[in-house]
Design an enzyme around this catalytic site. Structure first.
Site, PDB file in Angstrom:
ATOM      1  CD  GLU A 190      -2.426   1.657   2.833  1.00  0.00           C
ATOM      2  OE1 GLU A 190      -2.926   2.799   2.695  1.00  0.00           O
ATOM      3  OE2 GLU A 190      -1.382   1.439   3.473  1.00  0.00           O
ATOM      4  CD  GLU A 243      -2.600   0.639  10.165  1.00  0.00           C
ATOM      5  OE1 GLU A 243      -2.395   0.133   9.044  1.00  0.00           O
ATOM      6  OE2 GLU A 243      -1.815   1.454  10.700  1.00  0.00           O
ATOM      7  CG  ASP A 274       2.243  -2.767   2.090  1.00  0.00           C
ATOM      8  OD1 ASP A 274       1.151  -3.365   2.000  1.00  0.00           O
ATOM      9  OD2 ASP A 274       2.644  -2.227   3.140  1.00  0.00           O
TER      10      ASP A 274
HETATM   11  O1  KIV Z   1       3.279  -1.141   6.007  1.00  0.00           O
HETATM   12  C1  KIV Z   1       2.978  -1.751   7.054  1.00  0.00           C
HETATM   13  O2  KIV Z   1       3.806  -2.015   7.924  1.00  0.00           O
HETATM   14  C2  KIV Z   1       1.592  -2.172   7.215  1.00  0.00           C
HETATM   15  C3  KIV Z   1       1.184  -2.768   8.522  1.00  0.00           C
HETATM   16  C4  KIV Z   1       1.084  -1.715   9.553  1.00  0.00           C
HETATM   17  C5  KIV Z   1      -0.042  -3.574   8.421  1.00  0.00           C
HETATM   18  O3  KIV Z   1       0.810  -2.029   6.319  1.00  0.00           O
END
Ligand code: KIV
Length: 272
Positions: A122, A189, A90
């Site tokens: 995101e 989500e 991420d």
């Molecule tokens: O950070 C995370 O764990 C996520 C998932 C919930 C998809 O983005």
């Protein structure tokens, strides 16, 4: 030749093939070497180094505080424990929303300093310049729509998203835009199953759901939720496969008792 190179690795092409063949994709989060190794060996296709580390590892209320350096630390640890799975990291809050150059620099740091295979961002239309710039540098991007926890203070709650027609239409348009920009997959989500089904059937890239019902191309859960470590968190979509919170607690209580009663260590556990 290293052991790692003997394994047939999962790539973004593998995921595309799986969608075409109707084979569901399994994805889980991991944040450290030891658990990543178990998750990888157990056969998961995608490991997400999620910014949920901010919640389940660091104990923050939201995902906002985690930094790029911290994500890189988690990402590099997971990469060291993984031989087969595709690893997605991420981009944390504040590392890509400013402008597309900042987004690209953050993505490059993740790829260079962790050894991961892709990044996740995101949002939809509002971040599309960043998505395109990162992809044009050769970095695979996974999108994330619906409940986007980095925007929690805009939404105000963690309830189901896109129940209203206007928001559902925007989500579908965003999904198409992300696909057109070259994203290899999109996380959906906490949205209604019917909408997830509609999005999934209109895209050629795989969708991965969390709280998005059964029609998506794959499922993702936070590892600590699946294992029952985070036992206070009980959303409807979560299936717990273990109750590790209680099992760990019992084991530690027993250890404390054994230390205090001189039951540990015994003779076999001591050196002559
Ligand atoms: O950070 C995370 O764990 C996520 C998932 C919930 C998809 O983005």
């Amino acid at each position: 030749m290293s052991i790692k190179s003997n394994v047939r690795k999962i790539t973004t092409n593998t995921l595309q093939q799986m969608k075409q063949n109707g084979e569901k994709i399994s994805m889980l989060t991991a944040y450290d070497f030891s658990l990543a190794r178990i998750v990888d060996t157990a056969g998961i296709e995608v490991i997400l180094v999620g910014d949920s580390a901010s919640n389940v590892v660091a104990g923050h209320e939201t995902t906002l505080p985690i930094t790029l350096d911290q994500m890189i630390y988690h990402g590099a640890s997971v990469v060291r424990g993984t031989s087969r799975a595709l690893i997605v990291v991420d981009l944390p809050f504040g590392s890509y929303q400013g402008n597309s150059r900042e987004a690209l620099n953050s993505a490059i740091r993740i790829m260079k300093e962790t050894g991961a295979h892709a990044v996740k961002l995101e949002g939809g239309a509002e971040i599309i310049d960043s998505v395109e710039r990162i992809i044009s540098a050769g970095i695979p991007v996974m999108g994330h729509l619906g409940l986007t926890p980095q925007s929690i203070y805009k939404f105000g709650t963690y309830t189901v998203r896109a129940k209203e027609e206007m928001e559902a239409n925007k989500l579908l348009e965003d999904a198409k835009l992300l696909e057109k920009s070259g994203c290899f997959s999109i996380v959906l989500e906490k949205i209604p199953s019917k909408l997830a089904n509609n999005v999934t059937s209109q895209l050629t890239i795989p969708t991965i759901g969390i709280g998005a019902g059964p029609s998506v191309d794959g499922q993702v859960l936070v590892l600590h939720d699946l294992l029952g470590i985070t036992h206070e968190f009980n959303p409807r979509f979560l299936r717990r496969y273990l109750n590790l919170h209680d099992q760990i607690s019992e084991a530690i209580t027993k250890y404390v008792d054994d230390v205090k009663s001189l039951n540990f260590p015994n003779e076999n556990e001591s050196y002559n």
